[in-house]
Design a protein around this motif. Structure first.
Motif, PDB file in Angstrom:
ATOM      1  N   PHE A   1     -12.996  -6.931 -10.376  1.00  0.00           N
ATOM      2  CA  PHE A   1     -13.239  -5.905  -9.363  1.00  0.00           C
ATOM      3  C   PHE A   1     -12.678  -4.553  -9.808  1.00  0.00           C
ATOM      4  O   PHE A   1     -13.364  -3.518  -9.739  1.00  0.00           O
ATOM      5  CB  PHE A   1     -12.577  -6.336  -8.045  1.00  0.00           C
ATOM      6  N   THR A   2     -11.441  -4.551 -10.283  1.00  0.00           N
ATOM      7  CA  THR A   2     -10.804  -3.305 -10.717  1.00  0.00           C
ATOM      8  C   THR A   2     -11.508  -2.715 -11.941  1.00  0.00           C
ATOM      9  O   THR A   2     -11.664  -1.502 -12.058  1.00  0.00           O
ATOM     10  CB  THR A   2      -9.314  -3.552 -11.038  1.00  0.00           C
ATOM     11  N   LEU A   3     -11.937  -3.593 -12.829  1.00  0.00           N
ATOM     12  CA  LEU A   3     -12.664  -3.136 -14.022  1.00  0.00           C
ATOM     13  C   LEU A   3     -14.005  -2.522 -13.645  1.00  0.00           C
ATOM     14  O   LEU A   3     -14.400  -1.472 -14.170  1.00  0.00           O
ATOM     15  CB  LEU A   3     -12.858  -4.311 -14.977  1.00  0.00           C
TER      16      LEU A   3
ATOM     17  N   ALA B   1       0.835  -1.204   0.000  1.00  0.00           N
ATOM     18  CA  ALA B   1       0.000   0.000   0.000  1.00  0.00           C
ATOM     19  C   ALA B   1       0.866   1.249   0.000  1.00  0.00           C
ATOM     20  O   ALA B   1       0.534   2.259  -0.637  1.00  0.00           O
ATOM     21  CB  ALA B   1      -0.918  -0.006   1.224  1.00  0.00           C
ATOM     22  N   VAL B   2       1.993   1.202   0.710  1.00  0.00           N
ATOM     23  CA  VAL B   2       2.920   2.343   0.750  1.00  0.00           C
ATOM     24  C   VAL B   2       3.432   2.671  -0.651  1.00  0.00           C
ATOM     25  O   VAL B   2       3.598   3.836  -1.016  1.00  0.00           O
ATOM     26  CB  VAL B   2       4.101   2.041   1.700  1.00  0.00           C
TER      27      VAL B   2
ATOM     28  N   LEU C   1      -4.035   0.536  -5.470  1.00  0.00           N
ATOM     29  CA  LEU C   1      -4.320   0.291  -4.061  1.00  0.00           C
ATOM     30  C   LEU C   1      -5.532  -0.628  -3.914  1.00  0.00           C
ATOM     31  O   LEU C   1      -5.552  -1.526  -3.060  1.00  0.00           O
ATOM     32  CB  LEU C   1      -4.564   1.608  -3.326  1.00  0.00           C
ATOM     33  N   GLY C   2      -6.546  -0.419  -4.756  1.00  0.00           N
ATOM     34  CA  GLY C   2      -7.717  -1.289  -4.731  1.00  0.00           C
ATOM     35  C   GLY C   2      -7.363  -2.717  -5.094  1.00  0.00           C
ATOM     36  O   GLY C   2      -7.837  -3.675  -4.467  1.00  0.00           O
ATOM     37  N   ASP C   3      -6.523  -2.880  -6.115  1.00  0.00           N
ATOM     38  CA  ASP C   3      -6.006  -4.192  -6.521  1.00  0.00           C
ATOM     39  C   ASP C   3      -5.357  -4.905  -5.342  1.00  0.00           C
ATOM     40  O   ASP C   3      -5.655  -6.063  -5.036  1.00  0.00           O
ATOM     41  CB  ASP C   3      -4.934  -3.988  -7.610  1.00  0.00           C
TER      42      ASP C   3
END
Length: 418
Positions: free
Chosen positions: A162-164, A56-57, A65-67
């Motif tokens: 999800f990302t799509l 995440a950093v 970040l969502g991935d």
């Protein structure tokens, strides 16, 4: 994907009273040990944070970040909860124990929490014919759990969907912010969507097939010699490979039996994640990562193959090897002799669990005529240090350093290609 097999241990009420006298420093050491040894929920939180925070950093965009968040949290659920939940609570207790004879079902069910080798060497079970019932039922439980590595494979495709859906992105160059001016195309998005759905359907079909096969094995395994042999192969694939290849080396046999092994570990008569199951799930995870990354672009696939194999190997072998190497250093220096000991074969014993430290402290206090509580505090600090170094290594190197390097390398590849 960095994960360790858990050990469920707690203080008894007597030790809780003693622990109230500890200083804040010792209580922190004890809390750290419990986070490493305790229940799946604690290990889930600790390992998810360990893996998620470094990535995440270094997140390159909100979509990135969502991935990361989607993958790490659901992957931790699979590793820490799926095997005990599906294997113990559902497959064993709700379904497959029903295939055992009613008259001694409860007793036979207890034997399911033993290795196949133990069952085959138990003369009472063999003579009574109970092993013929137990082996196919035990193999059926394991076969039904083939759905778990299948889910791990499909997780990366679910992440793509999800990302799509959430961020409207399917091109890795956009997700990783490698080129902020590069746009999305409907053709690319449709290709990623169709591939994800196609592979998730395959996961569903495979899972359904494994469950159906497990039901047939449990129902008819005791009646067929062929199914008995199939059960042995399912339960002891590493041993069967050793026989086929005529391997004589005890060390090679041990490695094969440990890591090419589908069986569970057992704790207090219950199932927990086995080393072989960890290896199988980690490897299928890598294959899923790679296939799903290929849909989103060659740089995504290259980043996966830069980072994930290292993480996978560390997950399967590295944590134990690093732990043993650290123990060897401490052993040679004569540090913590009450906690770091070798067995008759010269191998390191497991470091005593938190619940065993009071008894060890009592023996030391009696031998040295010293204060019991002080000895217990010392042991807690020592055990905490033994665990802290491998943990710190996984957090810093396998977490921050590897995440940072893989992202820098991806940016370099992109710039170089231009």
């Amino acid at each position: 994907m960095i994960s360790l097999l858990n050990n469920q241990n707690t203080f008894t009420s007597k030790e809780k009273i003693i622990s109230e006298q500890f200083s804040k420093n010792v209580k922190l050491h004890k809390a750290f040990i419990k986070s490493q040894e305790n229940l799946s929920s604690t290990r889930f939180i600790q390992n998810t944070v360990t893996n998620w925070v470094p990535k995440a950093v270094f997140a390159r965009s909100l979509a990135d970040l969502g991935d990361i968040t989607f993958l790490e949290f659901f992957e931790s659920i699979i590793f820490f909860f799926a095997y005990p939940l599906l294997g113990e609570k559902i497959a064993r207790n709700k379904i497959f124990s029903k295939f055992l004879p009613k008259e001694n079902r409860q007793e036979l069910n207890k034997n399911l929490a033993r290795s196949a080798d133990d069952l085959l060497k138990d003369s009472k079970l063999v003579k009574s014919g109970a092993s013929k019932r137990l082996l196919p039922v035990k193999a059926a439980i394991i076969l039904s759990c083939a759905t778990i590595p299948a889910l791990e494979y499909g997780l990366s495709f679910a992440k793509n969907l999800f990302t799509l859906k959430v961020f409207k992105k399917s091109n890795f160059n956009n997700i990783a912010s490698l080129n902020k001016s590069e746009g999305e195309t409907s053709e690319q998005q449709e290709r990623v969507r169709k591939s994800a759905i196609k592979n998730l359907k395959k996961v569903g079909i495979f899972s359904g097939g494994s469950i159906l096969a497990s039901l047939l094995l449990a129902g008819y395994g005791h009646k067929s010699k062929i199914l008995q042999n199939i059960s042995r192969v399912i339960l002891q694939p590493g041993l069967e490979i050793s026989k086929v290849l005529k391997i004589k080396s005890p060390k090679v046999k041990k490695v094969l039996d440990t890591y090419i092994n589908t069986d569970f570990n057992f704790s207090n008569g219950k199932f927990s994640l086995g080393k072989g199951q960890l290896a199988i799930t980690a490897i299928t995870g890598l294959l899923g990562y790679s296939a799903a990354a290929n849909d989103r672009g060659k740089l995504d696939k290259k980043e996966v193959w830069t980072r994930v194999p290292v993480v996978m190997l560390y997950t399967i072998f590295g944590s134990a090897l690093f732990d043993n190497a650290f123990k060897r250093i401490l052993y040679k220096q004569g540090k913590y002799p009450e906690l770091i000991q070798k067995d008759a074969n010269g191998d390191f014993k497991d470091v005593p669990a938190l619940k065993d430290l009071p008894e060890i402290a009592q023996k030391i206090a009696k031998k040295n005529n010293s204060n019991y509580n002080k000895e217990l505090e010392t042991l807690i600090k020592q055990k905490s240090k033994i665990m802290a170094v491998p943990y710190g290594f996984s957090l810093i190197f396998m977490g921050f350093l590897l995440a940072g390097i893989s992202r820098i390398w991806t940016q370099y590849r992109y710039n170089h290609s231009k």
